[in-house]
Motif scaffolding. Structure first.
Motif, PDB file in Angstrom:
ATOM      1  N   CYS A 110       0.839  -1.204   0.000  1.00  0.00           N
ATOM      2  CA  CYS A 110       0.000   0.000   0.000  1.00  0.00           C
ATOM      3  C   CYS A 110       0.872   1.252   0.000  1.00  0.00           C
ATOM      4  N   GLY A 111       1.810   1.308  -0.938  1.00  0.00           N
ATOM      5  CA  GLY A 111       2.632   2.495  -1.155  1.00  0.00           C
ATOM      6  C   GLY A 111       3.362   2.974   0.082  1.00  0.00           C
ATOM      7  N   ALA A 112       3.198   4.243   0.377  1.00  0.00           N
ATOM      8  CA  ALA A 112       3.905   4.881   1.488  1.00  0.00           C
ATOM      9  C   ALA A 112       3.301   4.544   2.845  1.00  0.00           C
ATOM     10  N   GLU A 113       2.220   3.756   2.866  1.00  0.00           N
ATOM     11  CA  GLU A 113       1.541   3.463   4.131  1.00  0.00           C
ATOM     12  C   GLU A 113       2.038   2.176   4.793  1.00  0.00           C
ATOM     13  N   ASN A 114       1.808   1.029   4.154  1.00  0.00           N
ATOM     14  CA  ASN A 114       2.125  -0.238   4.794  1.00  0.00           C
ATOM     15  C   ASN A 114       2.048  -1.378   3.785  1.00  0.00           C
ATOM     16  N   SER A 115       2.240  -2.595   4.271  1.00  0.00           N
ATOM     17  CA  SER A 115       2.123  -3.786   3.427  1.00  0.00           C
ATOM     18  C   SER A 115       1.726  -4.973   4.296  1.00  0.00           C
ATOM     19  N   PHE A 116       1.167  -5.991   3.631  1.00  0.00           N
ATOM     20  CA  PHE A 116       0.674  -7.184   4.310  1.00  0.00           C
ATOM     21  C   PHE A 116       1.151  -8.417   3.553  1.00  0.00           C
ATOM     22  N   VAL A 117       1.408  -9.481   4.300  1.00  0.00           N
ATOM     23  CA  VAL A 117       1.650 -10.793   3.700  1.00  0.00           C
ATOM     24  C   VAL A 117       0.664 -11.770   4.316  1.00  0.00           C
ATOM     25  N   TYR A 118      -0.179 -12.348   3.461  1.00  0.00           N
ATOM     26  CA  TYR A 118      -1.155 -13.353   3.883  1.00  0.00           C
ATOM     27  C   TYR A 118      -0.539 -14.726   3.671  1.00  0.00           C
ATOM     28  N   ALA A 119      -0.302 -15.445   4.766  1.00  0.00           N
ATOM     29  CA  ALA A 119       0.225 -16.806   4.720  1.00  0.00           C
ATOM     30  C   ALA A 119      -0.827 -17.761   5.275  1.00  0.00           C
TER      31      ALA A 119
ATOM     32  N   VAL B 149      11.935  10.567  -0.648  1.00  0.00           N
ATOM     33  CA  VAL B 149      11.725   9.842  -1.900  1.00  0.00           C
ATOM     34  C   VAL B 149      12.357  10.593  -3.071  1.00  0.00           C
ATOM     35  N   ALA B 150      13.239   9.881  -3.809  1.00  0.00           N
ATOM     36  CA  ALA B 150      13.756  10.418  -5.071  1.00  0.00           C
ATOM     37  C   ALA B 150      12.759  10.108  -6.186  1.00  0.00           C
ATOM     38  N   ASP B 151      12.370   8.862  -6.301  1.00  0.00           N
ATOM     39  CA  ASP B 151      11.245   8.425  -7.130  1.00  0.00           C
ATOM     40  C   ASP B 151      10.878   7.015  -6.702  1.00  0.00           C
ATOM     41  N   THR B 152       9.731   6.543  -7.154  1.00  0.00           N
ATOM     42  CA  THR B 152       9.266   5.201  -6.754  1.00  0.00           C
ATOM     43  C   THR B 152       9.358   4.195  -7.892  1.00  0.00           C
ATOM     44  N   VAL B 153      10.062   4.544  -8.964  1.00  0.00           N
ATOM     45  CA  VAL B 153      10.193   3.636 -10.105  1.00  0.00           C
ATOM     46  C   VAL B 153      10.903   2.355  -9.654  1.00  0.00           C
ATOM     47  N   GLY B 154      10.262   1.214  -9.871  1.00  0.00           N
ATOM     48  CA  GLY B 154      10.874  -0.073  -9.556  1.00  0.00           C
ATOM     49  C   GLY B 154      10.821  -0.481  -8.099  1.00  0.00           C
ATOM     50  N   ALA B 155      10.205   0.341  -7.237  1.00  0.00           N
ATOM     51  CA  ALA B 155      10.175   0.007  -5.809  1.00  0.00           C
ATOM     52  C   ALA B 155       9.425  -1.298  -5.564  1.00  0.00           C
ATOM     53  N   GLY B 156       8.284  -1.464  -6.240  1.00  0.00           N
ATOM     54  CA  GLY B 156       7.521  -2.698  -6.072  1.00  0.00           C
ATOM     55  C   GLY B 156       8.278  -3.920  -6.556  1.00  0.00           C
ATOM     56  N   ASP B 157       9.026  -3.773  -7.643  1.00  0.00           N
ATOM     57  CA  ASP B 157       9.821  -4.889  -8.166  1.00  0.00           C
ATOM     58  C   ASP B 157      10.927  -5.277  -7.193  1.00  0.00           C
TER      59      ASP B 157
END
Length: 301
Positions: A218-227, A241-249
């Motif tokens: 969820c971008g700059a907020e948080n993330s979850f892993v469902y196991a 932040v300089a940029d968010t290009v490739g952050a998800g990858d």
């Protein structure tokens, strides 16, 4: 992870035409770069133009970055994407059609690579053309279904380059699904009722497609892993932040690399969060990661 095994990114490789200049890109290429930086054996599978200068320069840049690749040379131009950044550094893309990575062909060489693959990451964008879609599905199917092997569908919903069939067939083949909050909305719209809460959509996706892990960022907020046994939550570190290009990858790559090196899902989640946060402080999707790892990584640079 054995040295003769691969963590493969299959799909697009291209030139990102950023405001700051031209940089090599494409989600699979970004994934392989960060897997390689982590110390795992990465392999990029894609295609470039047969004789064009863009393709020749991509091959040179991949070699400079230490990225091993199997690139088909095809009679289509090497991919290009114009990237504009908004005031928060979030990219917007204009993706050229009818390019080399739309025309990946499944060959005997790729089948041999698939048999040595312990993790394969693929997305929806490179499946916009039936030629590459068929090659990607054949490759994923050829990867052995053994304990400790990961097939990661890192959805990449760009423009109108996807449909229900592509998403459904891909999720049926993966055991890790990686989505962001915007993609979650689209999946709910396509597969479930509009009123279904986010957490329930994630649980339903995990159950309906027999996933080992579902990752929601969820971008700059948080993330979850469902196991299977629990849901882990991590706040996103606050960084300049300089940029968010490739952050998800980079998040996906760090998570998978950690699993391959023996970490559990919780530890892998923490590593992925820290890695992607660092990438956001740098320009481009493939920054020098030696400062992050505290060493020159994988012989790069």
């Amino acid at each position: 992870m054995l040295k003769d095994k691969y963590a493969v990114g299959i799909g697009e490789v291209l030139w990102d035409l950023l405001p700051s200049g031209r940089r090599i890109g494409g989600a699979p290429a970004n994934f392989v770069y960060h897997v390689t930086c982590s110390g795992c054996g990465g392999m990029l599978v894609s295609a470039v133009g047969r004789n064009d200068s863009d393709g020749i320069e991509i091959c040179r840049e991949l070699e400079r970055l230490g990225i091993e690749a199997s690139l088909e040379r095809v009679a289509y131009p090497t991919g290009r994407v114009s990237v504009a950044l908004d005031k928060d550094g979030v990219p917007e893309y204009d993706i050229v059609k009818g390019v080399a990575w739309d025309n990946i062909v499944f060959t005997d060489e790729l089948e041999a690579i698939a048999h040595r693959t312990v993790a394969v990451c693929f997305g929806s964008l490179a499946q916009r053309n039936p030629v590459s879609r068929q090659a990607i599905m054949k490759f994923v199917d050829a990867v052995p279904d053994t304990p400790g092997t990961y097939k990661i569908f890192d959805i990449n919903l760009r423009q109108d380059f996807y449909d229900r069939e592509i998403l459904e067939h891909s999720m049926q083949r993966c055991n890790i699904l990686k989505i962001n909050d915007g993609e979650l909305l689209k999946l709910r719209e396509i597969f479930y009722e509009e009123s279904m809460p986010d957490s329930e959509v994630c649980k339903r996706l995990k159950e309906d497609f027999s996933l080992k892990y579902l990752i929601l960022t969820c971008g700059a907020e948080n993330s979850f892993v469902y196991a299977d046994d629990k849901i882990t939550f991590r706040d996103t570190p606050k960084v300049k932040v300089a940029d968010t290009v490739g952050a998800g990858d980079s998040f996906t790559a760090a998570f998978v690399a950690a699993l391959l090196k023996g970490s559990g899902a919780e530890e892998a989640h923490s590593i992925a969060v820290e890695t992607s946060a660092y990438v956001c402080t740098q320009k481009g999707a493939m920054p020098d990661m030696s400062a992050f790892y505290g060493r020159t990584v994988a012989g790069l640079r």
